[in-house]
Design an enzyme around this catalytic site. Structure first.
Site, PDB file in Angstrom:
ATOM      1  N   PRO A 125      35.618  37.628   3.386  1.00  0.00           N
ATOM      2  CG  PRO A 125      36.465  39.065   4.981  1.00  0.00           C
ATOM      3  CD  PRO A 125      36.867  38.185   3.882  1.00  0.00           C
ATOM      4  CD  GLU A 126      31.430  36.946  -1.143  1.00  0.00           C
ATOM      5  OE1 GLU A 126      30.499  37.385  -1.829  1.00  0.00           O
ATOM      6  OE2 GLU A 126      31.826  35.772  -1.212  1.00  0.00           O
TER       7      GLU A 126
ATOM      8  NE  ARG B  71      39.458  33.090  -5.067  1.00  0.00           N
ATOM      9  CZ  ARG B  71      39.839  34.234  -5.592  1.00  0.00           C
ATOM     10  NH1 ARG B  71      39.274  34.663  -6.671  1.00  0.00           N
ATOM     11  NH2 ARG B  71      40.778  34.927  -5.031  1.00  0.00           N
TER      12      ARG B  71
ATOM     13  CE  LYS C 201      33.674  41.696  -2.121  1.00  0.00           C
ATOM     14  NZ  LYS C 201      34.444  40.911  -3.094  1.00  0.00           N
TER      15      LYS C 201
END
Length: 339
Positions: free
Chosen positions: A2-3, A327, A82
Site C-alpha cells: 500500500p502506498e 525488486r 504511508k
DNA sequence: AGCTACACCTGATAGC
DNA sequence: TGCTATCAGGTGTAGC
C-alpha cells in the site's frame, strides 16, 4: 504494497467507524505484528526492524498493548504518507497517545461485524463500540508481517503545521479539502512517523525545498522519489508511473534533472496519486483491499509498472524491466532516455 | 553524509 | 508430487 492512495482509502474508510468509538477488547494473536510497539513496563530494549523478537519479548508487548488500549476512546484517523494513526481521546480531548498503523507490504485494516468469522492472516483483533454504528471489530491482517500496529506518543510537529491529513471523506488530490469537510488536524505526529517528510498532497508540502534537495543529489531520481525523508507516500508503483509520465529514466541522477523538469515531475506525482485515489487504489490480488475487503481499480490504469515486455502505451516500444534494490523498475527505454 | 546490502516474513508461481 | 528458486505494493539499520 500500500502506498499513499491505498492507505488514504483505508484511513477514510475507518473514520466513521472509529471516530468516537470505545475500545472494548483487544486480542493480539501474533506479537510480531507489534514490531513498532514499545511497552512502558518490562521493555525488552529491542525495537525496530530487522530484529527478531523473542517469543518472551513479543508476549510482553502483546500484554502491554492489550492493557493500555482496552477502554480508550478513539478519535478521527490521520495520515501522512504511508503512516496512519488514530488518536486516543479522553472526554473529547486529544491525549498524547495514538494507535499507529503501518501496513507494510501486505497489511490490511478490516472492519467486520462483531462476531464475523476471521479473514486470513489476522494478527490483531480490536473490538470497538461506536455510539452510532454499534459494535464492530477492527482486524489487522498481514500476510508478511512487515506492517505493524503500535501505541505511540504524539509529539509536536517541527513546523507547527498539522501533522497529517484528517478528513471526514477521502482526500481528493493535491492540496484539496476533503470531500466531507476537513477536520481540524492538530500539529501533532506520532514519534515514530516524525522523521518522514510531508507527502505531496499535503498543503504544507514545500515544493521548492524538495526540488532543491532532489537536485543536490547524485542518486537516481527513482531512489529519491522512494526516500520517505524527502517526500513521503510514494512506493515502487507510483514512482515508476510518475517517472513514465514525466519521461524520466529512473536512474537519472537528481542533479541532472533541470528545475523545470523537477516541477513537472512533482506535478505528475500528484496527478498519478490523485487518479489512483479516485479509483480506489491499486490492487493486483487480495493483498490490497479497503476496510470492507474490496479491491481498487487503478491496476487497469498502470502504464509502466508490472508491464515489462508489453508495448509502451505512448510510443509502442517494449517496456523494460530492470533490477532495482531487490525488486524491479519498469520504464520505456524509448520515451524515458537516460540523460 | 550518502549509498548499498541486507534483515524482517509468508505465499504464489515457475521450473525441474 | 514435491522440491527449489524467484518474486512481491516497505522500512530500518549496519557498514562501507
Amino acid at each position: 504494497m500500500p502506498e499513499l492512495p491505498e492507505v488514504e482509502v483505508v484511513r477514510a474508510g475507518l473514520a466513521p467507524a472509529v471516530d468516537g468509538a470505545r475500545v472494548v477488547g483487544v486480542e493480539v494473536l501474533d506479537g510480531r505484528a507489534l514490531k513498532r510497539h514499545v511497552p512502558i513496563v518490562g521493555d525488552d530494549g529491542r525495537g525496530g526492524h530487522g530484529v527478531t523478537l523473542t517469543s518472551e519479548a513479543a508476549a510482553i508487548r502483546a500484554a502491554d498493548f492489550e492493557r493500555r488500549l482496552t477502554g480508550v476512546v478513539l478519535g478521527a484517523p490521520a495520515r501522512r504518507g504511508k503512516f496512519m494513526w488514530i488518536p486516543v481521546v479522553s472526554a473529547g480531548e486529544a491525549t498524547h497517545l495514538a494507535l499507529l498503523a503501518h501496513l507494510g507490504m501486505s497489511g490490511q485494516m478490516l472492519l467486520r461485524a462483531h462476531e464475523a468469522a476471521d479473514d486470513r492472516h489476522v494478527r490483531i483483533r480490536i473490538w470497538i463500540d461506536n455510539p452510532e454504528h454499534g459494535e464492530l471489530r477492527l482486524d489487522f491482517a498481514d500476510q508478511r508481517l512487515f506492517g505493524s500496529l503500535a501505541l505511540d506518543e504524539l509529539v509536536a510537529t517541527d513546523d507547527g503545521a498539522p501533522g497529517g491529513f484528517v478528513g471526514n471523506g477521502l482526500l481528493r488530490g493535491a492540496g484539496e479539502a476533503s470531500a466531507g469537510g476537513a477536520g481540524v488536524a492538530p500539529a501533532l505526529i506520532p514519534a515514530q512517523a516524525s522523521h518522514i517528510a510531508r507527502d505531496p498532497l499535503d498543503p504544507e508540502f514545500n515544493d521548492a525545498r524538495w526540488a532543491e534537495r532532489l537536485r543536490s543529489r547524485g542518486t537516481g531520481v527513482k531512489a529519491l522519489l522512494l526516500d520517505q525523508s524527502l517526500v513521503s507516500g510514494i512506493g515502487n508503483i507510483y514512482a515508476d508511473e510518475a517517472l513514465w509520465r514525466a519521461r524520466l529514466h529512473p536512474e537519472t541522477p537528481g542533479r541532472a534533472v533541470g528545475p523545470r523538469k523537477v516541477r513537472e515531475l512533482l506535478g505528475h506525482v500528484r496527478e498519478v496519486l490523485g487518479q489512483a485515489l479516485s479509483e480506489g487504489g491499486t490492487s493486483f490480488d487480495e493483498q490490497y483491499v479497503n476496510v470492507n475487503g474490496q479491491a481498487g481499480y487503478f491496476a487497469h490504469s498502470l502504464n509502466a509498472y508490472g508491464r515489462g515486455g508489453e508495448a509502451c502505451p505512448r510510443c509502442g516500444a517494449e517496456i523494460s524491466r530492470i533490477p532495482f534494490g531487490g525488486r524491479s523498475s519498469h520504464f520505456c527505454p524509448k520515451c524515458q532516455r537516460q540523460r
